[in-house]
Structures are given as C-alpha cells and as structure tokens.
Design an enzyme around this catalytic site. Structure first.
Site, short mmCIF file in Angstrom:
data_model
loop_
_atom_site.label_atom_id
_atom_site.label_comp_id
_atom_site.label_asym_id
_atom_site.label_seq_id
_atom_site.Cartn_x
_atom_site.Cartn_y
_atom_site.Cartn_z
CE1 TYR A 99 2.01 -14.66 -67.39
CE2 TYR A 99 2.62 -13.51 -69.41
CZ TYR A 99 2.98 -14.10 -68.20
OH TYR A 99 4.29 -14.12 -67.80
CB CYS A 100 -3.22 -12.32 -64.62
SG CYS A 100 -4.90 -12.73 -65.05
NE ARG A 101 -2.03 -13.60 -58.37
CZ ARG A 101 -2.47 -12.79 -57.41
NH1 ARG A 101 -3.76 -12.74 -57.13
NH2 ARG A 101 -1.63 -12.04 -56.73
#
Lengths: 226, 226
Positions: B180-182
């Site tokens: 996952y990221c932003r």
DNA sequence: AATCTATTCAATTAAATAATTGAATAGATT
DNA sequence: AATCTATTCAATTATTTAATTGAATAGATT
C-alpha cells in the site's frame, strides 16, 4: 504504449479538476444547492437563481458535461436533477468546509440574519429532534408546497413563506415555532421567523434543511400528491 | 443597511466558489492529495508534483488564501499542511465523486495498472482487515520511510518502493503480499506489485492509502523516530 | 403540417486564470 | 553585518471562463 507515472497522475488530476471546475462558480453552486431539493426545470432554476434562461442553461450544460446532473423530460419541460448522491455529498463537504473554516461566510450569514430580526436564533437538527419527541414545538415547513410534498420532516405543517401572512390563524401561539426550509443558505426560514417574531410568536429556524435532516436519519414523511 | 436575499445568496455562493476554485486545478488537487499524507516543504511538493518551485509556490499561495492549507517553519524550510480535516473530507468526497461517476478516471486507472502488470489486482480495506486478522498476508508499506514513521497500517513492514530491489530477501515467499501507499492515485504500490510479481511473488495492492485506512477506524501504528 | 414553447447554441466581449522567468524577500546561518 | 537558502512576488503572455444577445433547435401540441 505504456503510460508513465507522470502521465497517469496528470490525466487523473485533470479529470478530477474538471469535476471541481464544474463546482467552481457561484451560479452553479446555487444550482446544485437547489437541485439538492429535487428536480427543477430550466425555467424554475433560472427563476430561483435570478439568471437569464440562456445563462442558466449554459451552466446546466457545464454541469451535465461534468456528469454532475442528469435530465428527464415532462411535456415541453426539461427537468434537471443531481446525477447521484455523491454529488450531494461533495456539495455538503464543500459547504461544511466553507462554513467551518471560511469565517467570511459565517459573517455574511450572521449579518443577514441580524438584518432580518434582532435576536434571530437557529437550532440544529439534534435539538429539534429532542424537542419534537417532547412535543414542545410546532414545526413549519416554509418551502413551496411542491417540495413539501416530495418529502418533509415528520409532523411538519406546510406553510410556504409567501402564504405565511394569510395563514397565521392556523398557527397556535402556545408553543414555540420552528421554521425550516431548504438548508443553511436558504432564507425562507429567516423570513418566516422575522415575520412570526414581529407578530408576537416565539419562533426560531432550523439550521439544516430537509435533505440534511433526512441524511442524518431523522424521521421524515412524504405526501402522496395524487 | 439591510442585506437583501439576493445579495446574501450571491455573497455566500461567491465565497464558497472561492473554495471550490482553489480545488479546480489539477496541480492544486495533486498538492492536496500529497498533503493528505502530512506536512511537506515547498521543495518537496515541487519535486513530487514535478512543478517548478515558483509554480508550486504560487499554487500554495492560492490554497493558503482560500484557507485550505497552513504553514509552519523549520529552519529555512516552510512546511505546508492541510488546514483542517474538512479539507481532507472535501478532497475525499471529490475523489469519490470522480471515481464512482467519471468513468474516464476509472479507465485511466485501469489502463495504467494494466500497463504495469497483467492481472494487476487491488483489494479494499475491509478485505485486507480480514486477511490481517487471519494472518494470511504480509503487508508492505512502500511509501518513503518518513511517511511510514508518521503513521502506518498495523503490522506493515516499511519497504520504500525505491529500495524494494535490494530488500527482497527480507520478504517471505510463503504468504501473499499486499502493498500500500498514499492512496488510489499513488502509484508506488502499483510499481511494487509489478516488480514483486516479476520476481515470482503473489502480490496485490491495497486500493486505499494510509489516511483512508485510518479514517475507517482500522488499526494503525506510529513509529517514534527519536 | 404548422405552430408553439421551452431550451440550447453560437458569437462576442470582458474578465479570470496559469506557467514562465527573473527579481526580490524572509529568515537562517555564519 | 554579510552571506546563503528557500521561498515569494511581479510582469508577461497565452488560455480559459462567463454573461449577453439573438438565432436556432427539439419536442410537444394543435
């Protein structure tokens, strides 16, 4: 050919800004606020927003292109409505953002209400819900009757503000009156409270409108108009 | 002098449109999306959005004037952050509006991910929450470590995407990987999944980012970086 | 088919917006 | 005080946006 990261982000944000641009105009915001109350024809929209029909229509084309509104037809009339609940949700977020954080809006609202009547008061939905449960107030829906018929707060009496003068005898003196209309930026309730206060009634307005009340899950009724 | 109804409505909608106009530009939307992750300096914002520093600064002045961002100072650096949670909420509403209803955005996202890796899959927060409870997956936070330290999903390993190549031996093969990221428009997770898939791992991305996960009330951790 | 009504379209004009470039500034650092 | 670094400002140019006005159109009605 594979899209690179920058191209991807540019495309996505450009698309989203198209939606935001559709809302970035005072006339279109007023149109969205109005359509939050249900479908209206171009002529009605032009009337309520005090724009020319051509100008109102151009703004509606802009909203339609951004897929924020959709149309249906009834005889010669074309009715516009919000395309989805998420349009309404975004409008509400934007309004909350403006109300909570842009002190100029709060000031304009306050100055307007003060000009209507000294000591003008507003109550919120939770307070009204409690008062209704205790049977302490008489609730007046001062929107046009057509909007009342589409949906109204449970136990509200329909007394459109422009009929208020001739409807005073319908209104009991004994209880406190709460008037409501389309929402925080609709002034029907302010006008009604000003008039009722001048006639000796104890009246306040509901801060929210019918759509917000319904969204908060409080009890609502509908009138079958057949 | 008493303000009439039309003057009142015009003033209110003009003020609100000022807020909407601040968001009605792709560069400013990308800036807001970035600041949803926490404070960043002008230089960092210019870097991430691939704008000149002068241009980034001008957009930041626009956002500041609309009271959507605020500043703090650390040495020579000026850090910008979202002024309130309601800015974030409005951004999320707008993004949802765009995602659910503007099919062009969905298409761009799909095309980009397909270009990264065939069979690219994303799961949502509820699915991840269940999988974490059952200890079925290894969760990778592929944002820059600074953002990981500010807050991350409970039990996530920090492996910034630009370090992924040299960090593969840290990553077990046996379980499925979730990166996952932003958020939905951040591509770090897409890049990570593409690389992991090429290396034979079974990897998918989380649709949401850390802010959405936190907002939904799922468990989060913080790293004290002292 | 002819006519009507509501609505949309197109051209024009004026105003607003945005990127670039180079200058200026505000604090921090020495 | 002098210098440095990050940031902001201002002018310019090009593009986009919005109201007005009159023409055109799309369906409905007769």
């Amino acid at each position: 050919m594979k899209m690179n990261k920058r191209e991807f982000k540019d495309k996505v944000y450009i698309e989203l800004s198209t939606v935001a641009k559709a809302m970035a105009n005072p006339v279109r915001l007023e149109i969205i606020d109005l359509l939050a109350q249900g479908p209206f024809s171009v002529e009605q929209i032009a009337n309520y927003t005090e724009q020319s029909i051509a100008n109102a229509s151009q703004h509606l084309q802009h909203l339609k292109k951004a897929k924020l509104v959709q149309i249906s037809r009834n005889g010669n009339f074309i009715y516009y409505s919000l395309a989805s609940e998420s349009v309404y949700n975004t409008w509400v977020s934007l309004r909350e953002l403006g109300k909570v954080f842009n002190t100029e809006i709060a000031k304009v609202v306050h100055d307007f209400r003060k000009g209507q009547s000294k000591g003008m008061q507003a109550i919120d939905a939770a307070t009204l819900a409690t008062m209704l449960e205790k049977d302490e107030v008489v609730l007046l829906d001062v929107r046009p009757e057509e909007e009342y018929n589409r949906g109204h707060i449970h136990r509200a009496l329909s007394i459109p503000v422009d009929h208020l003068g001739q409807s005073l005898k319908k209104i009991p003196h004994k209880k406190m009156l709460v008037a409501y209309c389309r929402g925080p930026f609709c002034v029907y309730a302010d006008e009604a409270v000003a008039m009722l206060t001048r006639k000796g009634y104890h009246a306040v307005r509901l801060e929210e409108g019918f759509p917000e009340w319904a969204l908060k899950g409080y009890p609502v009724d509908y009138t079958t108009s057949k």
